[in-house]
Design an enzyme around this catalytic site. Structure first.
Site, PDB file in Angstrom:
ATOM      1  N   ARG A   1      -4.913  89.175  88.830  1.00  0.00           N
ATOM      2  CA  ARG A   1      -4.234  87.927  88.482  1.00  0.00           C
ATOM      3  C   ARG A   1      -5.215  87.052  87.710  1.00  0.00           C
ATOM      4  NH1 ARG A   1       0.839  88.702  88.556  1.00  0.00           N
ATOM      5  NH2 ARG A   1       1.251  90.289  90.092  1.00  0.00           N
TER       6      ARG A   1
ATOM      7  N   GLU B   1       6.017  80.971  85.024  1.00  0.00           N
ATOM      8  CA  GLU B   1       4.812  80.889  85.857  1.00  0.00           C
ATOM      9  C   GLU B   1       5.143  80.406  87.269  1.00  0.00           C
ATOM     10  OE1 GLU B   1       1.755  81.929  85.261  1.00  0.00           O
ATOM     11  OE2 GLU B   1       2.153  82.498  83.194  1.00  0.00           O
TER      12      GLU B   1
ATOM     13  N   ASN C   1       4.694  82.671  90.570  1.00  0.00           N
ATOM     14  CA  ASN C   1       3.829  82.226  91.672  1.00  0.00           C
ATOM     15  C   ASN C   1       4.560  82.289  93.007  1.00  0.00           C
ATOM     16  OD1 ASN C   1       1.545  81.752  90.171  1.00  0.00           O
ATOM     17  ND2 ASN C   1       1.561  79.534  90.434  1.00  0.00           N
TER      18      ASN C   1
END
Length: 140
Positions: free
Chosen positions: A104, A46, A50
């Site tokens: 997203r 993650e 990002n």
């Protein structure tokens, strides 16, 4: 002296799996459970995603990953030098995304906070973002 490793990768989505596997291999030396290992690898995925999607958007760049082991504590730092986060508190809100057109989920920080004991987000607009995640591995 703690044990550590450093990686620097191009901000390309093809590198996310490499970072995930590398961090997993590094932390395996302190014998985490399968669940702990999975949680950490998911949080790392993650964080790297990002940095690629939100930190650099379409301009590309590098991501630095630093992992440290101090006794039973894992610390993972993910640094990008991209656009930064203008409102960290808003970005931490579950389901918030700065890219709704790209489908997203807005759950990246929530996932990191759920799977790690600590998540520190430091960011400056135009300079980038530094994520510091920590997790204590329970000794058997």
């Amino acid at each position: 002296m703690n044990n550590y490793m450093k990686l620097e990768i191009p901000a390309k989505s093809t590198n996310e799996a490499f970072v995930r596997a590398t961090v997993g291999a590094f932390i395996s030396q302190i014998d985490p459970t399968i669940e702990e290992l999975s949680d950490i690898k998911t949080a790392v995925s993650e964080g790297v995603t990002n940095a690629i999607i939100h930190g650099y958007e379409t301009m590309g760049g590098v991501i630095n990953i630093i992992c440290r082991i101090e006794e039973s504590i894992i610390e993972i730092v993910i640094i990008d030098f991209g656009v930064g986060i203008s409102n960290i508190e808003k970005a931490r809100e579950p389901l918030y995304t700065s890219k709704p057109d790209e489908e997203r989920s807005g759950m990246g920080f929530t996932v990191m906070e759920t799977f790690m004991d600590t998540l520190i987000i430091e960011s400056k607009a135009g300079e980038g973002t530094r994520l510091t995640m920590r997790k204590k591995i329970e000794r058997k």
